[in-house]
Design a protein around this motif. Structure first.
Motif, PDB file in Angstrom:
ATOM      1  N   ASP A  48       0.813  -1.448   0.528  1.00 55.06           N
ATOM      2  CA  ASP A  48       0.142  -0.219   0.205  1.00 55.06           C
ATOM      3  C   ASP A  48       0.570   1.381  -0.341  1.00 55.06           C
ATOM      4  O   ASP A  48       2.366   1.174  -0.524  1.00 55.06           O
ATOM      5  N   ASP A  49       0.497   1.836   0.225  1.00 55.71           N
ATOM      6  CA  ASP A  49       1.215   3.736   0.312  1.00 55.71           C
ATOM      7  C   ASP A  49       2.574   3.688   0.985  1.00 55.71           C
ATOM      8  O   ASP A  49       2.908   2.493   1.788  1.00 55.71           O
ATOM      9  N   LYS A 123      -4.333  -0.636  -6.018  1.00 54.84           N
ATOM     10  CA  LYS A 123      -4.445   0.231  -5.652  1.00 54.84           C
ATOM     11  C   LYS A 123      -5.197   1.331  -5.748  1.00 54.84           C
ATOM     12  O   LYS A 123      -3.665   1.806  -6.123  1.00 54.84           O
ATOM     13  N   ASP A 182     -12.555   4.196   5.404  1.00 56.53           N
ATOM     14  CA  ASP A 182     -11.129   3.222   5.873  1.00 56.53           C
ATOM     15  C   ASP A 182     -11.833   2.052   6.729  1.00 56.53           C
ATOM     16  O   ASP A 182     -12.745   2.943   8.004  1.00 56.53           O
TER      17      ASP A 182
END
Ligand code: GLA
Length: 375
Positions: A48-49, A123, A182
């Protein structure tokens, strides 16, 4: 054809946030192989990030060399060598939600870069989008850029339901789209995101295009980036059972290197996974609800390809034990129809029933069954 059943895998965000590096991803890949997660169908390992360097090089995104000394391609090669797929993260705005460089105005070159790195899943988030820019158009732009690479890349749209992505996500090239903000590791979050916000969206899901109620918090027990008190084992069972009934992508969010036996038993339950992965690709829906004072019970049903119906019977209230019922009529079955009932958690055949099946369900727990009409 990608994502003909809901994508399954792991994503670094829920537990690790900024705390990611090459060793973590390699170890996670090893655990996927050694603990049977890969063989159970969990395929995509996704970073992810917060993986990127703070400058482009020759116009291209590049990785943080402190976190990934051997680069991203080496990790994707390793995932592929272990029979897994590899995923990455970027964002439709100028910067990611964690404030790193993102793909706005660089969609083609970034898609090309991801393809060259051997990425199988992207994503794509929605922070720092310039004012006045049309969000759905930006997601379509990246969808086209991914398609133009010629590499089959699952495209995971993450705009939190802001512009009703269930209405345009598939046309934008998306294989799944987040429907909400989220998730957090708490019962309240599971109730809100799962039980309250998904029921109306069932008609929009199907093979190749899924509603995404966010990643799993099963097994986090209040540890990690989105921790918020954690859940009980029974609450994690409800979460997993509902996500299976919803035909939701099953992206594990816990630290798989330290799963306890309960977490394994939940995530690796092959009969529940089979409900999630059923080739008919129908998203389940609520068929019954009792809601007064502290008595809250819900029944959800998901039709399966072989004509049987998966049913989750949830006691969402505080009463310690509660009888929850699944009357045949609520499932579209004639009351006189004889049906085999199987407990999916235990794999036990419970017998032949007509008209209705009822079970005592503990507070914040679920009985998960399959009802198969007898020919
Ligand atoms: C957003 C997304 C999360 C995660 C973070 C990363 O909040 O919804 O799933 O990707 O950004 O910064």
């Amino acid at each position: 054809m990608l994502a003909q059943t809901p994508p399954m895998g792991w994503n670094s965000w829920n537990t690790f946030g900024d705390n990611i590096d090459e060793a973590l991803i390699r170890d996670t890949i090893d655990v996927f192989v050694n603990e049977g997660l890969r063989d159970a169908g969990y395929t995509y390992v996704v970073i992810d990030d917060l993986w990127a360097a703070d400058k482009r090089v020759n116009g291209r995104l590049t990785w943080d060399t402190a976190k990934f000394p051997n680069g991203i391609k080496a990790l994707s090669d390793y995932a592929h060598s272990q029979g897994l797929k590899f995923g990455m993260y970027s964002c439709a705005g100028t910067h990611t939600c964690g404030n790193q460089l993102a793909s706005y105005g660089h969609e083609e070159i970034d898609a090309q870069t991801f393809a060259e790195w051997g990425v199988d899943f992207l994503k794509y988030d929605y922070c720092h989008v310039p004012a006045g820019v049309n969000g759905p158009m930006l997601f379509r732009r990246m969808g086209q850029a991914l398609r133009a690479t010629g590499r089959p890349i699952v495209y995971s749209i993450c705009e939190w339901g802001t512009n009703k992505p269930w209405e345009w996500g598939a046309q934008a090239g998306g294989h799944m789209w987040r429907t909400t903000g989220d998730i957090a590791d708490s019962w309240e979050s599971i109730l809100d995101i799962g039980f309250q916000r998904q029921a109306e969206l069932a008609p929009y899901a199907g093979p190749g295009h899924w509603n995404d109620p966010d990643m799993l918090v099963v097994g986090m027990y209040g540890k990690g980036n989105v921790a918020q008190g954690g859940c009980t084992d029974a609450e994690y069972r409800c979460h997993f059972a509902l996500w299976c009934l919803l035909a939701a992508p099953l992206m594990i969010g816990c630290d798989v290197r330290s799963m306890n036996q309960t977490t394994r038993d939940i995530l690796l339950n092959h009969e529940l996974i089979a409900v999630n992965q059923d080739p008919l690709g129908r998203q389940g829906y609520r068929v019954g609800q009792v809601d007064y004072a502290y008595e809250i019970a819900e029944t959800w049903a998901k039709p399966l390809l072989d004509g049987s119906i998966a049913v989750g019977m949830f006691n969402l209230g505080k009463r310690q034990q509660r009888l929850v019922s699944a009357p045949w009529e609520s499932l579209g079955l004639h009351p006189e129809r004889a049906c085999q009932v199987r407990d999916l958690w235990t794999g036990e055949n419970l017998g032949v029933f007509t008209a209705c099946f009822s079970a005592h369900v503990a507070s914040h727990d679920v009985t998960m069954i399959k009802i198969t009409p007898i020919a």
